[in-house]
Design a protein around this motif. Structure first.
Motif, short mmCIF file in Angstrom:
data_model
loop_
_atom_site.label_atom_id
_atom_site.label_comp_id
_atom_site.label_asym_id
_atom_site.label_seq_id
_atom_site.Cartn_x
_atom_site.Cartn_y
_atom_site.Cartn_z
N LYS A 295 0.83 -1.19 0.00
CA LYS A 295 0.00 0.00 0.00
C LYS A 295 0.87 1.24 0.00
N ARG A 296 0.35 2.27 -0.64
CA ARG A 296 1.09 3.52 -0.77
C ARG A 296 1.34 4.21 0.58
N GLY A 297 0.45 4.02 1.53
CA GLY A 297 0.61 4.63 2.84
C GLY A 297 1.86 4.16 3.56
N THR A 298 2.23 2.91 3.34
CA THR A 298 3.43 2.37 3.98
C THR A 298 4.67 3.07 3.47
N THR A 299 4.75 3.26 2.16
CA THR A 299 5.94 3.93 1.61
C THR A 299 5.96 5.41 1.97
N ILE A 300 4.80 6.02 2.07
CA ILE A 300 4.75 7.42 2.51
C ILE A 300 5.26 7.53 3.94
N PHE A 301 4.85 6.59 4.80
CA PHE A 301 5.35 6.57 6.17
C PHE A 301 6.87 6.40 6.20
N LEU A 302 7.38 5.46 5.40
CA LEU A 302 8.82 5.23 5.37
C LEU A 302 9.57 6.45 4.82
N LYS A 303 9.01 7.10 3.81
CA LYS A 303 9.64 8.31 3.28
C LYS A 303 9.68 9.40 4.35
N ALA A 304 8.60 9.54 5.11
CA ALA A 304 8.56 10.53 6.18
C ALA A 304 9.62 10.22 7.24
N ILE A 305 9.79 8.95 7.55
CA ILE A 305 10.81 8.55 8.54
C ILE A 305 12.21 8.85 8.00
N VAL A 306 12.45 8.56 6.73
CA VAL A 306 13.76 8.85 6.13
C VAL A 306 14.04 10.35 6.18
N ILE A 307 13.05 11.16 5.85
CA ILE A 307 13.22 12.61 5.89
C ILE A 307 13.45 13.08 7.34
N LEU A 308 12.69 12.52 8.27
CA LEU A 308 12.85 12.90 9.68
C LEU A 308 14.23 12.53 10.20
N ILE A 309 14.72 11.36 9.85
CA ILE A 309 16.07 10.95 10.26
C ILE A 309 17.11 11.89 9.65
N GLY A 310 16.95 12.21 8.38
CA GLY A 310 17.88 13.11 7.73
C GLY A 310 17.90 14.49 8.36
N LEU A 311 16.72 15.03 8.65
CA LEU A 311 16.66 16.35 9.28
C LEU A 311 17.24 16.33 10.70
N THR A 312 17.01 15.24 11.41
CA THR A 312 17.56 15.12 12.76
C THR A 312 19.09 15.10 12.73
N VAL A 313 19.66 14.30 11.86
CA VAL A 313 21.12 14.22 11.77
C VAL A 313 21.69 15.53 11.26
N LEU A 314 21.03 16.18 10.32
CA LEU A 314 21.50 17.47 9.83
C LEU A 314 21.49 18.51 10.95
N THR A 315 20.44 18.51 11.75
CA THR A 315 20.36 19.43 12.89
C THR A 315 21.47 19.15 13.89
#
Length: 158
Positions: A2-22
């Motif tokens: 389902k598309r919702g699963t990949t959207i969730f994973l994309k959000a997690i990848v972006i959140l991890i990236g922003l956290t490490v960048l911060t």
């Protein structure tokens, strides 16, 4: 999938990236300065350690980018392609590079007698986590390669 699963994973990848960048922009320099003030005998290690951490961030962000692109391929139903195999290969090598950099850093800190047990434990955790990611990416890469080969064989017989 389902598309919702990949959207969730994309959000997690972006959140991890922003956290490490911060962490890289704000927290690491502050911690390095604060630690250098608290332990002036180790102040000369401030820049080598910061450089090592920033160098480690480069393959980390490359791996996150490859994971994001792989999730886009899954959304577009084109996951069974050479691109996916190459993306997993890049993720595997990035994880191995991160482990290698942390091993070099641990050896360096051991040589200068500045490896605190807490830092060693965090470094060991990162080394092992990166190694697990590298092995997992290798297994997925082989499975995907076999699936692509089977698909191409089936396309030829039909």
């Amino acid at each position: 999938m389902k598309r919702g699963t990949t959207i969730f994973l994309k959000a997690i990848v972006i959140l991890i990236g922003l956290t490490v960048l911060t962490l890289c922009i704000f927290l690491l320099p502050w911690l390095a300065n604060d630690t250098a003030k608290m332990f002036p005998e180790y102040a000369y290690l401030k820049y080598p350690v910061l450089i090592g951490l920033y160098v480690t961030a480069i393959p980390f962000f490359i791996a996150l980018y490859q994971a994001f692109r792989l999730l886009n391929r899954i959304d577009n139903n084109t996951a069974f392609s050479e691109f996916s195999v190459k993306a997993l290969n890049n993720i595997k090598y990035d994880a191995m590079i991160i482990s290698f950099i942390y091993i070099i850093g641990a050896v360096f800190l051991l040589i200068v007698n500045a490896l605190h047990p807490g830092i060693a434990l965090i470094g060991l955790t990162i080394i092992l986590a990166s190694a697990v990611i590298a092995v997992f990416a290798e297994v997925l890469q082989r499975l995907l390669r076999n699936a692509i080969d089977m698909k191409s064989e089936n396309d030829l017989t039909v």
